[in-house]
Scaffold this motif. Structure first.
Motif, mmCIF file in Angstrom:
data_model
loop_
_atom_site.group_PDB
_atom_site.id
_atom_site.type_symbol
_atom_site.label_atom_id
_atom_site.label_comp_id
_atom_site.label_asym_id
_atom_site.label_seq_id
_atom_site.Cartn_x
_atom_site.Cartn_y
_atom_site.Cartn_z
ATOM 1 N N GLU A 27 0.914 -1.129 -0.013
ATOM 2 C CA GLU A 27 -0.216 0.026 -0.034
ATOM 3 C C GLU A 27 0.941 1.144 -0.045
ATOM 4 O OE1 GLU A 27 -3.030 2.199 3.095
ATOM 5 O OE2 GLU A 27 -3.035 0.128 2.851
ATOM 6 N N ASN A 54 -7.510 -2.695 -7.591
ATOM 7 C CA ASN A 54 -8.032 -3.699 -6.863
ATOM 8 C C ASN A 54 -8.853 -4.731 -7.510
ATOM 9 O OD1 ASN A 54 -6.350 -2.942 -4.694
ATOM 10 N ND2 ASN A 54 -8.023 -1.725 -4.028
ATOM 11 N N SER A 77 -3.054 0.075 -3.940
ATOM 12 C CA SER A 77 -2.435 -1.045 -3.999
ATOM 13 C C SER A 77 -1.219 -0.892 -5.165
ATOM 14 C CB SER A 77 -3.256 -2.247 -4.292
ATOM 15 O OG SER A 77 -4.214 -2.516 -3.250
#
Length: 218
Positions: A27, A54, A77
């Motif tokens: 992250e 994601n 992400s």
């Protein structure tokens, strides 16, 4: 994003999963563009660090046959797709995270097996492939040296034994030659004794014949 673009993105991520020895999920919330560039450089040419969506990544992971990432795909992400040494990539992420706490390592996958954040940290603590190869080469070199010494020792011992045996044989041969000279001396003496004995016999014969010669004289 159009449907075709989404499909193309899913296919690209799928190929990244399939072509990588490991994929480490992070992250990156709060990191600047400059910091992300610095992170990419620190990971090296064998690792591609990509920001992903994601939902598309979940589809790509399913198509690549990878399980265990869905729960980690939350928030902003980015994935480090590792083509080279996974240990080196894990070290790079760990070291960067120490200097930049905004980078959070969430886990990943390696050789088809899911990794937790703790697993990635343990992976980073391992020795790199280069270090292990260097140690293996050193151990092999030492083993070869020991083997050479092991093979050389019996040969040296055999050579010494052979030299000692040769010296003993030569010394024994000289003794045999001396004995042969002594035997020859004994044989010569024996021949002389035989000559003396024959002469004695002839003298005796002459003495025995003397009475016969004297008889007619009377």
């Amino acid at each position: 994003m159009a449907k075709a673009e989404r499909q193309a993105a899913v296919e690209e991520i799928t190929e990244q999963f399939r072509g990588s020895s490991a994929a480490l999920l992070t992250e990156y919330r709060g990191l600047t563009v400059k910091q992300l560039k610095q992170l990419r450089r620190s990971l090296g040419a064998d690792t591609q660090y990509a920001v992903v969506k994601n939902t598309l990544t979940k589809r790509a992971a399913a198509e690549a046959g990878i399980a265990g990432l869905d729960a980690l795909l939350a928030g902003p992400s980015a994935i480090a797709f590792v083509k080279g040494d996974a240990v080196e990539a894990a070290k790079g992420l760990r070291d960067f995270a120490k200097a930049n706490p905004l980078l959070v390592i969430k886990g990943g996958v390696m050789d088809g097996k899911a990794l937790s954040a703790t697993d990635v940290t343990k992976l980073a603590d391992l020795e790199s492939r280069e270090v292990l190869l260097a140690k293996a080469a050193g151990a092999m070199k030492a083993s070869l040296a020991n083997a050479a010494a092991l093979f050389q020792a019996p040969l040296t011992q055999f050579a010494r034994t052979a030299d000692a045996l040769r010296a003993k044989v030569e010394q024994g041969g000289a003794a045999v030659s001396d004995n042969a000279v002594s035997d020859n001396a004994v044989s010569d003496d024996a021949v002389s004794d035989a000559v003396v004995s024959d002469t004695a016999v002839s003298d005796t014969a002459v003495s025995d014949a003397a009475p016969s010669d004297a008889a007619p004289a009377e």
